[in-house]
Design a protein around this motif. Sequence first.
Motif, mmCIF file in Angstrom:
data_model
loop_
_atom_site.group_PDB
_atom_site.id
_atom_site.type_symbol
_atom_site.label_atom_id
_atom_site.label_comp_id
_atom_site.label_asym_id
_atom_site.label_seq_id
_atom_site.Cartn_x
_atom_site.Cartn_y
_atom_site.Cartn_z
ATOM 1 N N ALA A 17 -20.786 -0.618 8.388
ATOM 2 C CA ALA A 17 -21.725 -1.628 8.877
ATOM 3 C C ALA A 17 -20.980 -2.886 9.314
ATOM 4 N N SER A 18 -19.997 -3.300 8.548
ATOM 5 C CA SER A 18 -19.198 -4.483 8.908
ATOM 6 C C SER A 18 -18.403 -4.251 10.185
ATOM 7 N N ALA A 19 -17.873 -3.055 10.338
ATOM 8 C CA ALA A 19 -17.041 -2.743 11.506
ATOM 9 C C ALA A 19 -17.824 -2.814 12.809
ATOM 10 N N ILE A 20 -19.112 -2.570 12.753
ATOM 11 C CA ILE A 20 -19.906 -2.565 13.993
ATOM 12 C C ILE A 20 -20.828 -3.779 14.102
ATOM 13 N N ASP A 21 -20.767 -4.651 13.120
ATOM 14 C CA ASP A 21 -21.632 -5.830 13.116
ATOM 15 C C ASP A 21 -21.454 -6.633 14.404
ATOM 16 N N GLY A 22 -22.568 -6.942 15.049
ATOM 17 C CA GLY A 22 -22.546 -7.757 16.258
ATOM 18 C C GLY A 22 -22.329 -6.996 17.548
ATOM 19 N N LEU A 23 -22.064 -5.689 17.479
ATOM 20 C CA LEU A 23 -21.864 -4.911 18.698
ATOM 21 C C LEU A 23 -23.203 -4.629 19.366
ATOM 22 N N VAL A 39 -17.995 4.449 19.648
ATOM 23 C CA VAL A 39 -18.248 4.023 18.266
ATOM 24 C C VAL A 39 -19.432 4.809 17.698
ATOM 25 N N LEU A 40 -20.500 4.955 18.478
ATOM 26 C CA LEU A 40 -21.671 5.698 18.009
ATOM 27 C C LEU A 40 -21.321 7.154 17.708
ATOM 28 N N GLU A 41 -20.484 7.747 18.529
ATOM 29 C CA GLU A 41 -20.083 9.135 18.277
ATOM 30 C C GLU A 41 -19.224 9.247 17.023
ATOM 31 N N VAL A 42 -18.385 8.260 16.765
ATOM 32 C CA VAL A 42 -17.602 8.248 15.525
ATOM 33 C C VAL A 42 -18.551 8.193 14.330
ATOM 34 N N LEU A 43 -19.528 7.315 14.394
ATOM 35 C CA LEU A 43 -20.492 7.202 13.297
ATOM 36 C C LEU A 43 -21.271 8.505 13.118
ATOM 37 N N SER A 44 -21.681 9.115 14.220
ATOM 38 C CA SER A 44 -22.411 10.388 14.143
ATOM 39 C C SER A 44 -21.548 11.472 13.509
ATOM 40 N N HIS A 45 -20.274 11.491 13.876
ATOM 41 C CA HIS A 45 -19.347 12.455 13.273
ATOM 42 C C HIS A 45 -19.279 12.257 11.758
ATOM 43 N N LEU A 46 -19.279 11.006 11.316
ATOM 44 C CA LEU A 46 -19.196 10.753 9.877
ATOM 45 C C LEU A 46 -20.458 11.211 9.149
ATOM 46 N N VAL A 47 -21.599 11.155 9.811
ATOM 47 C CA VAL A 47 -22.817 11.729 9.215
ATOM 48 C C VAL A 47 -22.664 13.253 9.136
ATOM 49 N N ASP A 48 -22.166 13.851 10.212
ATOM 50 C CA ASP A 48 -21.924 15.300 10.193
ATOM 51 C C ASP A 48 -20.986 15.670 9.049
ATOM 52 N N HIS A 49 -19.921 14.906 8.891
ATOM 53 C CA HIS A 49 -18.959 15.171 7.825
ATOM 54 C C HIS A 49 -19.625 15.019 6.460
ATOM 55 N N ARG A 140 -9.791 6.388 8.111
ATOM 56 C CA ARG A 140 -9.137 6.721 9.387
ATOM 57 C C ARG A 140 -10.062 6.409 10.562
ATOM 58 N N HIS A 141 -11.345 6.701 10.404
ATOM 59 C CA HIS A 141 -12.290 6.450 11.488
ATOM 60 C C HIS A 141 -12.619 4.961 11.633
ATOM 61 N N LEU A 142 -12.483 4.198 10.576
ATOM 62 C CA LEU A 142 -12.604 2.744 10.723
ATOM 63 C C LEU A 142 -11.484 2.234 11.628
ATOM 64 N N GLY A 143 -10.297 2.791 11.474
ATOM 65 C CA GLY A 143 -9.187 2.458 12.371
ATOM 66 C C GLY A 143 -9.494 2.866 13.802
ATOM 67 N N GLN A 144 -10.131 4.020 13.971
ATOM 68 C CA GLN A 144 -10.509 4.479 15.307
ATOM 69 C C GLN A 144 -11.529 3.519 15.924
ATOM 70 N N ILE A 145 -12.489 3.070 15.149
ATOM 71 C CA ILE A 145 -13.474 2.105 15.640
ATOM 72 C C ILE A 145 -12.776 0.827 16.086
ATOM 73 N N ASP A 146 -11.831 0.361 15.304
ATOM 74 C CA ASP A 146 -11.065 -0.834 15.688
ATOM 75 C C ASP A 146 -10.330 -0.616 17.010
ATOM 76 N N ARG A 147 -9.736 0.557 17.185
ATOM 77 C CA ARG A 147 -9.018 0.846 18.428
ATOM 78 C C ARG A 147 -9.969 0.898 19.630
ATOM 79 N N ILE A 148 -11.157 1.448 19.434
ATOM 80 C CA ILE A 148 -12.152 1.492 20.516
ATOM 81 C C ILE A 148 -12.567 0.067 20.885
#
Length: 155
Positions: A17-23, A39-49, A140-148
């Motif tokens: 939630a913090s990583a995407i705050d304000g987007l 970013v949305l697809e990363v989050l969706s993947h984490l729900v799948d996981h 790892r995916h928080l890092g991916q969100i930061d890179r995006i």
Amino acid sequence: MTLVNFEAFLNTHGQLASAIDGLSEEQTTWKPKPESWSVLEVLSHLVDHSLVISFRIRDILAGTEARLPAFNQDAWVSGQYANAGSVADVLQAFHALLLYNSLLLSRLDAADLEKTGVNAKGETVKITDIVEGFTRHVQRHLGQIDRIKQAAGIA
């Protein structure tokens, strides 16, 4: 539950939630390249996981001897049109699964947490491995969100 870092597991939702705050919605669906995830697809993947680890933990507790399932993450993300979803809905689903799994994990004793199954690679894994692996996976995916966000000029 003392054998895993329960607090780190529970903190994953807040970190996301913090990583995407304000987007904006546009920023959450932006992709650096067509084959990359948003970013949305990363989050969706984490729900799948979360769904997959929920099944794996329960399958181990049930004593099932079948190999624990793997999943094709890219096919799951594209097949469900994840980028057309809602960040709020995805985060709500993630949080609900996290809480539901935490309720189960809190009922387990040390012997339960050490129960094992065999993953799709043929490796023996404990419930503690699955929970700790999930927490690391989110990191790892928080890092991916930061890179995006950096690629989009959002920092």
